[in-house]
Design a protein around this motif. Structure first.
Motif, PDB file in Angstrom:
ATOM      1  N   SER A  94       0.962  -1.177  -0.049  1.00 52.22           N
ATOM      2  CA  SER A  94      -0.084   0.165  -0.153  1.00 52.22           C
ATOM      3  C   SER A  94       0.888   1.139  -0.008  1.00 52.22           C
ATOM      4  N   ARG A  95       1.983   1.461   0.683  1.00 51.60           N
ATOM      5  CA  ARG A  95       2.967   2.565   0.546  1.00 51.60           C
ATOM      6  C   ARG A  95       3.331   2.643  -1.037  1.00 51.60           C
ATOM      7  N   HIS A  96       3.419   1.573  -1.594  1.00 51.29           N
ATOM      8  CA  HIS A  96       4.008   1.616  -3.040  1.00 51.29           C
ATOM      9  C   HIS A  96       2.877   1.874  -3.936  1.00 51.29           C
ATOM     10  N   GLY A  97       1.581   2.390  -3.651  1.00 52.46           N
ATOM     11  CA  GLY A  97       0.592   2.654  -4.553  1.00 52.46           C
ATOM     12  C   GLY A  97      -0.349   1.620  -4.756  1.00 52.46           C
ATOM     13  N   HIS A  98      -0.258   0.429  -4.264  1.00 49.08           N
ATOM     14  CA  HIS A  98      -1.187  -1.002  -4.463  1.00 49.08           C
ATOM     15  C   HIS A  98      -2.617  -0.605  -3.887  1.00 49.08           C
ATOM     16  N   THR A  99      -3.290  -0.631  -4.963  1.00 55.66           N
ATOM     17  CA  THR A  99      -5.018  -0.733  -4.442  1.00 55.66           C
ATOM     18  C   THR A  99      -5.589  -2.136  -4.744  1.00 55.66           C
ATOM     19  N   GLY A 100      -4.842  -2.935  -5.636  1.00 55.95           N
ATOM     20  CA  GLY A 100      -5.622  -4.332  -5.894  1.00 55.95           C
ATOM     21  C   GLY A 100      -5.709  -4.486  -7.369  1.00 55.95           C
ATOM     22  N   PRO A 101      -6.136  -5.487  -8.088  1.00 56.92           N
ATOM     23  CA  PRO A 101      -6.247  -6.658  -7.204  1.00 56.92           C
ATOM     24  C   PRO A 101      -4.974  -7.265  -6.678  1.00 56.92           C
ATOM     25  N   ASP A 102      -5.040  -8.217  -5.577  1.00 60.24           N
ATOM     26  CA  ASP A 102      -4.155  -8.984  -5.084  1.00 60.24           C
ATOM     27  C   ASP A 102      -3.387 -10.076  -6.018  1.00 60.24           C
ATOM     28  N   THR A 103      -2.211  -9.894  -6.143  1.00 63.04           N
ATOM     29  CA  THR A 103      -1.452 -11.033  -6.832  1.00 63.04           C
ATOM     30  C   THR A 103      -0.887 -12.032  -5.900  1.00 63.04           C
ATOM     31  N   PRO A 104      -0.539 -13.274  -6.052  1.00 64.74           N
ATOM     32  CA  PRO A 104       0.431 -13.792  -5.024  1.00 64.74           C
ATOM     33  C   PRO A 104       1.304 -13.319  -4.386  1.00 64.74           C
ATOM     34  N   GLU A 105       2.069 -12.527  -5.164  1.00 62.50           N
ATOM     35  CA  GLU A 105       3.239 -11.780  -4.690  1.00 62.50           C
ATOM     36  C   GLU A 105       2.988 -10.671  -3.622  1.00 62.50           C
ATOM     37  N   ILE A 106       1.764 -10.007  -4.062  1.00 63.62           N
ATOM     38  CA  ILE A 106       0.984  -8.959  -3.309  1.00 63.62           C
ATOM     39  C   ILE A 106       0.572  -9.588  -1.934  1.00 63.62           C
ATOM     40  N   THR A 107      -0.165 -10.507  -1.942  1.00 61.03           N
ATOM     41  CA  THR A 107      -0.449 -11.516  -0.851  1.00 61.03           C
ATOM     42  C   THR A 107       0.620 -11.736   0.075  1.00 61.03           C
ATOM     43  N   ALA A 108       1.722 -12.173  -0.570  1.00 57.83           N
ATOM     44  CA  ALA A 108       2.832 -12.665   0.282  1.00 57.83           C
ATOM     45  C   ALA A 108       3.537 -11.570   1.108  1.00 57.83           C
ATOM     46  N   ALA A 109       3.617 -10.293   0.397  1.00 60.43           N
ATOM     47  CA  ALA A 109       4.156  -9.051   0.788  1.00 60.43           C
ATOM     48  C   ALA A 109       3.394  -8.818   1.937  1.00 60.43           C
ATOM     49  N   TYR A 110       1.846  -8.742   1.955  1.00 53.67           N
ATOM     50  CA  TYR A 110       1.282  -8.427   2.978  1.00 53.67           C
ATOM     51  C   TYR A 110       1.262  -9.262   4.069  1.00 53.67           C
ATOM     52  N   ALA A 111       1.427 -10.632   3.964  1.00 54.40           N
ATOM     53  CA  ALA A 111       1.673 -11.385   4.921  1.00 54.40           C
ATOM     54  C   ALA A 111       2.842 -11.139   5.591  1.00 54.40           C
ATOM     55  N   GLN A 112       3.965 -11.027   5.085  1.00 56.75           N
ATOM     56  CA  GLN A 112       5.341 -10.392   5.434  1.00 56.75           C
ATOM     57  C   GLN A 112       5.074  -9.307   6.463  1.00 56.75           C
ATOM     58  N   ARG A 113       4.547  -8.121   5.752  1.00 57.86           N
ATOM     59  CA  ARG A 113       4.219  -6.885   6.592  1.00 57.86           C
ATOM     60  C   ARG A 113       3.268  -7.025   7.661  1.00 57.86           C
ATOM     61  N   ASN A 114       2.419  -8.027   7.628  1.00 54.99           N
ATOM     62  CA  ASN A 114       1.517  -8.224   8.981  1.00 54.99           C
ATOM     63  C   ASN A 114       2.426  -8.617  10.006  1.00 54.99           C
ATOM     64  N   ALA A 115       2.866  -9.803   9.696  1.00 54.83           N
ATOM     65  CA  ALA A 115       3.788 -10.492  10.831  1.00 54.83           C
ATOM     66  C   ALA A 115       4.845  -9.346  11.283  1.00 54.83           C
ATOM     67  N   LEU A 116       5.332  -8.679  10.683  1.00 50.29           N
ATOM     68  CA  LEU A 116       6.444  -7.558  11.003  1.00 50.29           C
ATOM     69  C   LEU A 116       5.704  -6.627  11.772  1.00 50.29           C
ATOM     70  N   ILE A 117       4.461  -6.266  11.554  1.00 48.63           N
ATOM     71  CA  ILE A 117       3.498  -5.349  12.359  1.00 48.63           C
ATOM     72  C   ILE A 117       3.254  -5.972  13.934  1.00 48.63           C
ATOM     73  N   TRP A 118       3.227  -6.991  13.923  1.00 48.99           N
ATOM     74  CA  TRP A 118       2.971  -7.679  15.110  1.00 48.99           C
ATOM     75  C   TRP A 118       4.052  -7.747  15.885  1.00 48.99           C
ATOM     76  N   THR A 119       5.239  -7.873  15.334  1.00 44.38           N
ATOM     77  CA  THR A 119       6.798  -7.912  16.095  1.00 44.38           C
ATOM     78  C   THR A 119       6.756  -6.172  16.554  1.00 44.38           C
ATOM     79  N   ALA A 120       6.282  -5.422  15.651  1.00 44.33           N
ATOM     80  CA  ALA A 120       6.443  -4.141  16.005  1.00 44.33           C
ATOM     81  C   ALA A 120       5.792  -3.487  17.213  1.00 44.33           C
ATOM     82  N   LEU A 121       4.643  -4.290  17.308  1.00 42.25           N
ATOM     83  CA  LEU A 121       3.767  -3.868  18.438  1.00 42.25           C
ATOM     84  C   LEU A 121       4.485  -4.559  19.934  1.00 42.25           C
ATOM     85  N   ALA A 122       5.004  -5.669  19.685  1.00 41.66           N
ATOM     86  CA  ALA A 122       5.676  -6.430  20.687  1.00 41.66           C
ATOM     87  C   ALA A 122       7.036  -5.422  21.009  1.00 41.66           C
TER      88      ALA A 122
END
Length: 187
Positions: A94-122
């Motif tokens: 989303s920082r790089h302008g993605h608004t959809g649709p999601d490709t497998p690469e985009i889905t994987a990037a969001y999954a990594q990003r989300n895991a890092l967000i939980w790490t950032a919270l901790a």
């Protein structure tokens, strides 16, 4: 903490020797638990059906995990949080302008990003940065993680967990956690 020639205090994150030591321990751990040239001491077992060789390790991975954890505690939580926030920024579609649709690469990037967000919270909690989780029922990703950085608030929307509460009690919760521990520890 040492001081550089410019008089600026140098943190462990600036120290190439410290960074190299952490990278070495991470590499050894990765090699130890996966395919690679490093082989552990222990008992080898070859599965007659698949031919796969399995090593039953004795102590060293746990020792390396302990060493890595000790090394990381030397590095301030604020530094680890800043590094994690930089990784989130580098990954976030989303920082790089993605608004959809999601490709497998985009889905994987969001999954990594989300895991890092939980790490950032901790890490924010560890660093004493006010942080928490909120709810935005108007968004398809209703979970919101907030960090109150000294430079201002940052937040991210995350998907809700796809499975609802199954009715477990506190006793059942910790029995399940112990059963998982036993399962991972093995015989």
């Amino acid at each position: 903490m040492t001081t550089t020639r410019t008089g600026r205090a140098r943190t462990t994150a600036d120290d190439p020797e410290f960074t190299a030591l952490i990278a070495t321990v991470e590499t050894v751990l990765a090699e130890w638990t996966g395919p690679g040239p490093v082989r552990p001491h222990g008992v080898a077992h070859q599965d007659p059906r698949t031919g796969l060789l399995t090593w039953h390790l004795r102590g060293l991975p746990a020792q390396l995990d302990h060493i890595l954890a000790a090394l990381r505690t030397v590095e301030p939580a604020e530094v680890r949080l800043a590094r994690t926030l930089a990784a989130i920024a580098a990954l976030d579609p989303s920082r790089h302008g993605h608004t959809g649709p999601d490709t497998p690469e985009i889905t994987a990037a969001y999954a990594q990003r989300n895991a890092l967000i939980w790490t950032a919270l901790a890490l924010a909690h560890e660093a004493g940065v006010p942080a928490g989780v909120g709810h935005d029922p108007t968004d398809p990703r209703p979970v919101v993680v907030y960090l109150e950085l000294p430079t201002g608030q940052v937040s991210w929307h995350l998907p809700a967990h796809p499975v609802g509460w199954d009715g477990h009690s506190t006793t059942a919760k910790y029995a399940r956690a112990q059963a998982f521990l036993d399962l991972v520890a093995g015989p």
